[in-house]
Design a protein around this motif. Structure first.
Motif, PDB file in Angstrom:
ATOM      1  N   ILE A  97       0.929  -1.011  -0.137  1.00 47.25           N
ATOM      2  CA  ILE A  97       0.062  -0.152   0.065  1.00 47.25           C
ATOM      3  C   ILE A  97       0.855   1.349  -0.092  1.00 47.25           C
ATOM      4  O   ILE A  97       1.614   1.764   1.003  1.00 47.25           O
ATOM      5  CB  ILE A  97      -0.984  -0.069   1.277  1.00 47.25           C
ATOM      6  CG1 ILE A  97      -1.831  -1.421   1.223  1.00 47.25           C
ATOM      7  CG2 ILE A  97      -1.880   1.316   1.165  1.00 47.25           C
ATOM      8  CD1 ILE A  97      -2.632  -1.423   2.514  1.00 47.25           C
ATOM      9  N   PRO A  98       0.913   2.107  -1.048  1.00 39.51           N
ATOM     10  CA  PRO A  98       1.954   2.911  -1.303  1.00 39.51           C
ATOM     11  C   PRO A  98       1.957   4.020  -0.371  1.00 39.51           C
ATOM     12  O   PRO A  98       2.996   4.745  -0.046  1.00 39.51           O
ATOM     13  CB  PRO A  98       1.748   3.608  -2.748  1.00 39.51           C
ATOM     14  CG  PRO A  98       0.338   3.201  -3.201  1.00 39.51           C
ATOM     15  CD  PRO A  98      -0.087   1.992  -2.160  1.00 39.51           C
ATOM     16  N   VAL A  99       0.782   4.332   0.361  1.00 35.29           N
ATOM     17  CA  VAL A  99       0.875   5.476   1.291  1.00 35.29           C
ATOM     18  C   VAL A  99       1.202   5.247   2.724  1.00 35.29           C
ATOM     19  O   VAL A  99       1.201   5.922   3.699  1.00 35.29           O
ATOM     20  CB  VAL A  99      -0.644   6.200   1.288  1.00 35.29           C
ATOM     21  CG1 VAL A  99      -1.127   6.683   0.005  1.00 35.29           C
ATOM     22  CG2 VAL A  99      -1.793   5.118   1.584  1.00 35.29           C
ATOM     23  N   LEU A 100       1.431   3.906   2.783  1.00 35.20           N
ATOM     24  CA  LEU A 100       1.636   3.399   4.002  1.00 35.20           C
ATOM     25  C   LEU A 100       3.265   3.166   4.288  1.00 35.20           C
ATOM     26  O   LEU A 100       3.871   2.710   3.298  1.00 35.20           O
ATOM     27  CB  LEU A 100       0.976   2.199   4.710  1.00 35.20           C
ATOM     28  CG  LEU A 100      -0.440   2.490   4.823  1.00 35.20           C
ATOM     29  CD1 LEU A 100      -1.108   1.242   5.505  1.00 35.20           C
ATOM     30  CD2 LEU A 100      -0.821   3.564   5.693  1.00 35.20           C
ATOM     31  N   SER A 101       3.913   3.244   5.384  1.00 33.48           N
ATOM     32  CA  SER A 101       5.252   2.831   5.477  1.00 33.48           C
ATOM     33  C   SER A 101       5.220   1.436   5.610  1.00 33.48           C
ATOM     34  O   SER A 101       4.411   0.620   5.759  1.00 33.48           O
ATOM     35  CB  SER A 101       5.942   3.472   6.840  1.00 33.48           C
ATOM     36  OG  SER A 101       5.223   2.836   7.966  1.00 33.48           O
ATOM     37  N   GLU A 104       4.132   0.177   8.968  1.00 37.87           N
ATOM     38  CA  GLU A 104       2.597   0.240   8.716  1.00 37.87           C
ATOM     39  C   GLU A 104       2.091  -0.996   7.694  1.00 37.87           C
ATOM     40  O   GLU A 104       0.827  -1.613   7.835  1.00 37.87           O
ATOM     41  CB  GLU A 104       2.239   1.520   8.434  1.00 37.87           C
ATOM     42  CG  GLU A 104       2.389   2.479   9.345  1.00 37.87           C
ATOM     43  CD  GLU A 104       2.439   4.027   8.713  1.00 37.87           C
ATOM     44  OE1 GLU A 104       2.036   4.697   9.743  1.00 37.87           O
ATOM     45  OE2 GLU A 104       2.434   4.126   7.611  1.00 37.87           O
ATOM     46  N   ARG A 140       8.471   4.596   3.040  1.00 39.50           N
ATOM     47  CA  ARG A 140       7.491   4.176   2.151  1.00 39.50           C
ATOM     48  C   ARG A 140       7.818   3.523   0.996  1.00 39.50           C
ATOM     49  O   ARG A 140       8.798   3.696   0.686  1.00 39.50           O
ATOM     50  CB  ARG A 140       6.455   5.438   1.797  1.00 39.50           C
ATOM     51  CG  ARG A 140       5.663   5.985   3.068  1.00 39.50           C
ATOM     52  CD  ARG A 140       4.512   6.689   2.635  1.00 39.50           C
ATOM     53  NE  ARG A 140       4.062   7.711   3.625  1.00 39.50           N
ATOM     54  CZ  ARG A 140       3.567   8.806   3.466  1.00 39.50           C
ATOM     55  NH1 ARG A 140       3.399   9.166   2.310  1.00 39.50           N
ATOM     56  NH2 ARG A 140       3.464   9.641   4.631  1.00 39.50           N
ATOM     57  N   PRO A 142       7.811   3.618  -2.431  1.00 35.60           N
ATOM     58  CA  PRO A 142       8.494   4.399  -3.394  1.00 35.60           C
ATOM     59  C   PRO A 142       9.904   4.583  -3.137  1.00 35.60           C
ATOM     60  O   PRO A 142      10.604   4.963  -4.045  1.00 35.60           O
ATOM     61  CB  PRO A 142       7.815   5.705  -3.823  1.00 35.60           C
ATOM     62  CG  PRO A 142       6.417   5.463  -2.856  1.00 35.60           C
ATOM     63  CD  PRO A 142       6.550   4.645  -2.049  1.00 35.60           C
ATOM     64  N   GLN A 143      10.349   4.636  -1.686  1.00 32.00           N
ATOM     65  CA  GLN A 143      11.723   4.776  -1.341  1.00 32.00           C
ATOM     66  C   GLN A 143      12.379   3.610  -1.202  1.00 32.00           C
ATOM     67  O   GLN A 143      13.659   3.746  -0.906  1.00 32.00           O
ATOM     68  CB  GLN A 143      11.543   5.531   0.023  1.00 32.00           C
ATOM     69  CG  GLN A 143      10.944   6.912  -0.050  1.00 32.00           C
ATOM     70  CD  GLN A 143      10.811   7.582   1.410  1.00 32.00           C
ATOM     71  OE1 GLN A 143      10.004   6.886   2.190  1.00 32.00           O
ATOM     72  NE2 GLN A 143      11.597   8.315   1.995  1.00 32.00           N
TER      73      GLN A 143
END
Lengths: 236, 836
Positions: A97-101, A104, A140, A142-143
């Motif tokens: 889930i891209p918005v969670l670290s 998370e 997250r 993308p990183q």
């Protein structure tokens, strides 16, 4: 008793007037603690079989039992609960889930299970430590690199303590070094904690590490043989 | 491959996206067409009814009559000259008239009226008041001393068909003209000013009353088409020569033309605001539809498509969608507006307010004006063409591989890890996913929030402007004339009958003063009268006041521009409005004569000297109000000492009026007195407020629709974009209702952000103009025609008026999220995961 029992399973897709038999007459037993690989060329039915076992899709004919539950009889929401409690998924494209670290993402399934906050965090950190990503827990997706993301996906799949982890081409998007590392990780989890893994692949490196190999061709099982990685595992 | 062909395929490929865009363009255009058509319809009706019922399209007078309507300036009614006019091309009919003012008396009541003497044979070809007769009949050729009254005049004087009335006036030769007439018919035009103050006599009877033998004050002309009036004025002037003046309807009805122009100006402001909201809404939708396709453009570029070609494809697609939207929008807008133009739109509950405007009734017939439709179509078309250029240009500038990765800046920007250290909590996870989901595409979030914010800010500002406008109107009206409440004998308000008096004002005053909320109270005498100078006679609303007490209740003394206020030293003094002074042709210090009908039906009159002239800037007050001392008024009306007709009351705070009124009503229940609040004393103001609110609901409706569409589009796009993500979440055991929650939370966050920004923007605008004031100088003449209005408006934000629309706007946004949320929740995990 088998963890997964499949009898007479068929799946027929109909697209416009074209009928495709993705799977036909599959009988299969998967025992607890197995490290099993589904192999076969593209279109042989690997992903379809994994989707059916995971309750993401429904069969045209036949039955699937996970433990003593026949999944064909379950309602949508009961299926959802079954996936939540008993099945872990790993996808080819990581699909975090891209918005969670990272942390998370790992906590997410436990949160749905209702695991308390403190325990959830402890377990998530422990699993991240196990996959070697403790230091990157707050990043997250993308990183993270592809290999790192897939390791988070593995951590997410096992953190909820499922009966079985279904992995669809888990190494397909990874370079050979990251792919090998990921397989060693999964194999280690299988050996240390007895997590059952069922994964599809056409990567020879994966086959090398599997303890049992099911070969599919045109929707049928053409071979069921011990893998090269057999020996010290929990397999039958 | 032909560019247009490719564009058409692209448009058809994603049917849902194209439909959303089309719907957004066409609904916006349709609502703009409807709003403008509605306003055009009202304006057209005002002009058409006013010219049709009374003024005609052109009038011919003796030179100078229009400026100074003195009867001695009536012209000779030369039948040959009239025939020459009637023979001109485009002239439908010509009829002579004699018009003048008089006091109309029934058995015991009277009021000032406009007497129109018409030729019963010729007049129906020029005006159509004969078709508005609701009881009895219209005038007939050969009628003698007969009269037709408006229904409101008849009701006020308690008259019906068959009753006798008396008209009293100052005739052309200065003598007192009087006549007795039988009421043969009542008309109801639906226009207050006609129904309440115009009476019709046969031409010969009017000539006798005003002593105007062989003369006419006007020839009234009806043309085949009203639009030819301007050209015909020149032609007629040439035929008639310089001793005549020829006036077209805009010069005959200047206050109505000003009202129409004011209405148009307000319309332009409202349309501009709606247009900007629509621009943001439509632009937002189109922008998102293109931004969503960045990856696709990357693939096209990887295949060798040039930047210019990509932009060209996007432009071609916008052209197709824009044209489609234009067609649909025009079909819908013109269809709805046109069909309502046929059947009429019944604004039943606003009838009273509409009828106070010249020429209007409760039915509005919206009007499709093709020039306006074309202008709106062009604007909306441009709006639909420009926004897609930006994302296309951006995408075209990306390296193909970036574009294929889907860019939108997400991968480029590292989210701050601080946020990620926060703990996940049970329900909090869905809020967190929602909030971060919105931030993932900040530009889209800003656009959606911006559309909501701008719509709300515009609405708040308009409402504040209107509230400020009305607050001033109420403040001036109550301050100059009525006070906050009045006590009168029951029935006095409707009849203004001199027989209905308060015999014991001291008792009432004492009870009034026992209320701590009451600041001051002043006894008054109020009566309808005629006032005459040597040259003219005009209706007058005469007030007899006690100067010291009156000045505590109203502030008319502050509006004095010449002379001084009443005082005990000037027992025969009178204070008069500046407009009335002009109409009477009087100067400060000159004498005038007031005539009233007494309680017993006989006439009383007395002479006064003008000691002061006031100018409030308001037509109604300045043109018809006069003040004398209470004792002279009592003497004029034959009242006993201490008898008055009204007690006007000022409160410390106008907000307490309903509380005081209900208390007073209880305490006066044992008497024959009644209490009227300012709302009952100034029904026109209250009705205008209601009417304006109606306008506002139309604007609000459009803002709602645009905001709802914006929020829905944003969420729909964002759901489509995340199909795979939701599929994965469901594969992991997330329940559909939990997915639903995430999408609804996103709409809540977007809505709250938009509303917060909108309130802030709106407040800043209001505060700025509160200090500054909005100068309506360009419309100053017009605003004077509205009771209590002056040229500078200070906006006033009343939270009580805006919290509900704000809440509804918020809920609209959340409701709009239900569709995309339901779509997300209905996804099949296995298909969603495969979604690219």
């Amino acid at each position: 008793m088998s963890l997964v029992r499949i009898e007479g399973l068929s799946k027929r897709y109909r697209q416009n007037s074209i009928v495709v038999d993705a799977l036909s007459g599959i009988d299969l037993h998967v025992g607890k603690g197995e490290f099993l690989s589904l192999v076969g060329p593209s279109g042989s039915g690997k992903t379809t079989l994994l989707n059916l076992i995971g309750g993401l899709d429904s069969p045209t004919m036949g039955h699937i039992w996970i433990g003593d539950q026949e999944i064909g009889r379950l309602s949508k929401s009961a299926l959802s609960r079954l996936r939540l409690q008993r099945i872990g998924f790993i996808f080819q494209e990581y699909n975090l889930i891209p918005v969670l670290s990272a942390l998370e993402n790992v906590e997410y399934v436990m949160l749905l299970q209702g695991v308390s906050g403190h325990e959830r965090r402890e377990r998530a950190l422990a699993v991240l430590r196990e996959v070697g990503l403790e230091d990157l827990a707050s990043r997250r997706p993308p990183q993270l690199s592809g290999g790192q993301q897939q390791r988070v996906a593995v951590a997410r799949a096992i953190a909820s303590r499922p009966s079985i982890v279904l992995a669809d081409e888990p190494t397909a998007n990874l370079d050979s070094v990251s792919g090998a590392a990921l397989l060693d990780l999964m194999r280690g989890l299988n050996e240390r904690h007895g997590v059952t893994f069922l994964f599809s692949t056409h990567d020879p490196m994966v086959m090398e590490r599997a303890r049992r190999i099911i070969q599919l061709h045109d929707g049928r099982i053409v071979a069921d043989k011990p893998g090269m990685g057999g020996g010290q595992g929990y397999g039958p | 491959m032909k560019l247009l062909h490719l564009a058409a395929r692209n448009v058809l490929r994603n049917v849902r996206r194209s439909l959303i865009t089309l719907a957004s363009i066409s609904l916006s255009l349709a609502s703009l067409i409807f709003i403008w058509g509605f306003i055009d319809g009202i304006n057209e009706q005002m002009i058409d009814n006013s010219t049709r019922y009374i003024s005609g399209h052109i009038q011919v007078h003796q030179q100078g009559f229009h400026e100074d309507k003195a009867l001695y300036k009536a012209m000779r009614d030369d039948p040959r000259m009239r025939a020459r006019l009637a023979a001109l091309p485009h002239v439908a009919a010509v009829a002579p008239r004699v018009e003048g003012k008089a006091l109309l008396s029934g058995s015991d009541k009277s009021r000032g009226v406009m007497v129109v003497g018409v030729d019963p044979a010729l007049e129906p070809a020029v005006t159509t008041i004969d078709r508005a007769v609701v009881a009895g009949r219209y005038l007939r050729p050969g009628d003698g001393d007969t009269i037709v009254l408006g229904d409101k005049t008849a009701a006020a004087l308690g008259l019906g068909v068959g009753d006798q009335v008396v008209l009293i006036t100052q005739a052309m030769d200065g003598s007192l003209g009087a006549g007795r007439y039988r009421v043969v018919g009542l008309f109801d035009s639906g226009i207050d000013v006609l129904d309440g103050s115009y009476v019709f006599l046969p031409l010969e009877a009017a000539r006798e009353l005003f002593v105007l033998w062989d003369r006419a004050t006007a020839w009234v002309v009806r043309l085949e088409q009203r639009s030819r009036a301007e050209g015909m004025v020149r032609q007629m002037s040439a035929v008639l020569g310089p001793q005549y003046e020829v006036l077209d309807w805009p010069r005959l009805l200047p206050s109505m033309v000003q009202m129409v122009r004011f209405h148009e100006a307000v319309t332009y402001v409202v349309l501009l605001i709606v247009l900007v909201v629509v621009a943001i809404g439509v632009g937002n939708t189109i922008l998102m539809a293109v931004m969503e396709r960045t990856r696709e453009f990357g693939v096209m570029m990887a295949l060798g498509t040039s930047q210019a070609q990509i932009i060209a494809v996007v432009v071609a697609e916008s052209l197709l969608l824009g044209l489609g939207g234009l067609l649909l929008g025009n079909a819908l807008g013109v269809g709805v507006t046109g069909s309502l133009g046929e059947t009429g739109l019944n604004l039943g509950q606003y009838t009273a307010a509409m009828e106070t405007m010249p020429g209007l009734s409760g039915m509005v017939y919206p009007l499709v004006r093709w020039d306006h439709v074309a202008l709106l179509s062009m604007l909306v078309f441009l709006i639909s063409l420009i926004p897609p250029l930006y994302p296309a240009w951006r995408a075209a500038r990306l390296a193909p591989v970036q574009a294929i990765r889907g860019l939108t800046g997400e991968s480029a920007r590292a989210p701050r890890s601080r946020a990620s250290r926060s703990r996940l909590t049970g329900g909090g996870i869905f809020w967190k996913i929602a909030a971060r989901g919105i931030l993932r595409n900040p530009r889209r979030a800003v656009l959606t929030t911006g559309a909501t914010a701008f719509g709300l800010a515009a609405f708040l500002f308009l409402y504040a402007f209107a509230d400020g406008f009305f607050e001033q109107m109420i403040g001036n009206s109550t301050g100059y004339l009525t006070g906050d409440l009045q006590v009168e004998r029951q029935g006095f308000r409707d009849e203004l009958s001199p027989g209905l008096v308060i015999t014991d004002p001291d008792v009432v005053l004492e009870r009034l003063r026992s209320y701590p909320q009451v600041r001051a109270a002043a006894p008054r005498i109020k009566v309808q009268a005629m006032v005459s100078s040597p040259t003219a006679t005009e209706p007058l609303l005469l007030h007899g006041v006690v100067p010291q007490l009156e000045q505590q209740v109203t502030v008319l003394q502050r509006a004095l521009i010449a002379g001084e206020y009443l005082s005990g030293d000037l027992p025969r003094g009178m204070v008069v409005g500046s407009k009335l002074m002009n109409k009477l042709g009087l100067e400060l210090g000159e004498k005038l004569v007031v005539t009233v009908q007494l309680a017993d039906g006989s006439l009383g009159s007395a002479a006064y000297r003008v000691v002061g002239v006031f100018k409030t800037g308001n037509e109604l007050f300045d043109g018809s109000l006069g003040l004398i001392g209470l004792a002279p008024a009592q003497a004029l009306l034959g009242y006993g000492n201490g008898e008055v007709s009204t007690i006007a009351v000022a409160l410390r705070d106008r907000g307490q009026v309903s509380e005081v009124v209900s208390g007073l009503r209880r305490s006066l229940a044992d008497t024959s007195y009644e209490v009227q609040s300012w709302e009952q004393l100034l029904p026109v103001v209250v009705q205008m407020i209601d009417l304006t609110k109606l306008d506002f609901y139309v604007v609000l409706g459009v803002v709602f629709a645009v905001v709802a569409m914006g929020v829905m589009n944003t969420l729909l796009m964002s759901v489509l974009e995340r199909t795979r993500e939701f599929g994965v979440m469901m594969a992991m055991g997330t329940q559909p209702w939990q997915i639903l929650r995430i999408v609804i939370y996103e709409s809540v966050i977007l809505g709250l952000a938009g509303i917060a920004a909108g309130i802030l923007m709106g407040l800043l605008l209001v505060v700025y103009y509160q200090g500054q004031g909005m100068n309506l100088a360009a419309f100053a003449d017009i605003t004077e025609a509205i009771p209590g209005m002056t040229a500078t408006v200070y906006p006033l934000l009343m939270p009580a008026h805006v919290w509900l629309p704000t809440l509804v706007l918020f809920l609209t946004g959340v409701l709009a999220a239900l569709y995309p949320a339901a779509r997300a929740a209905r996804l099949e995990p296995v298909r969603a995961i495969r979604h690219v």
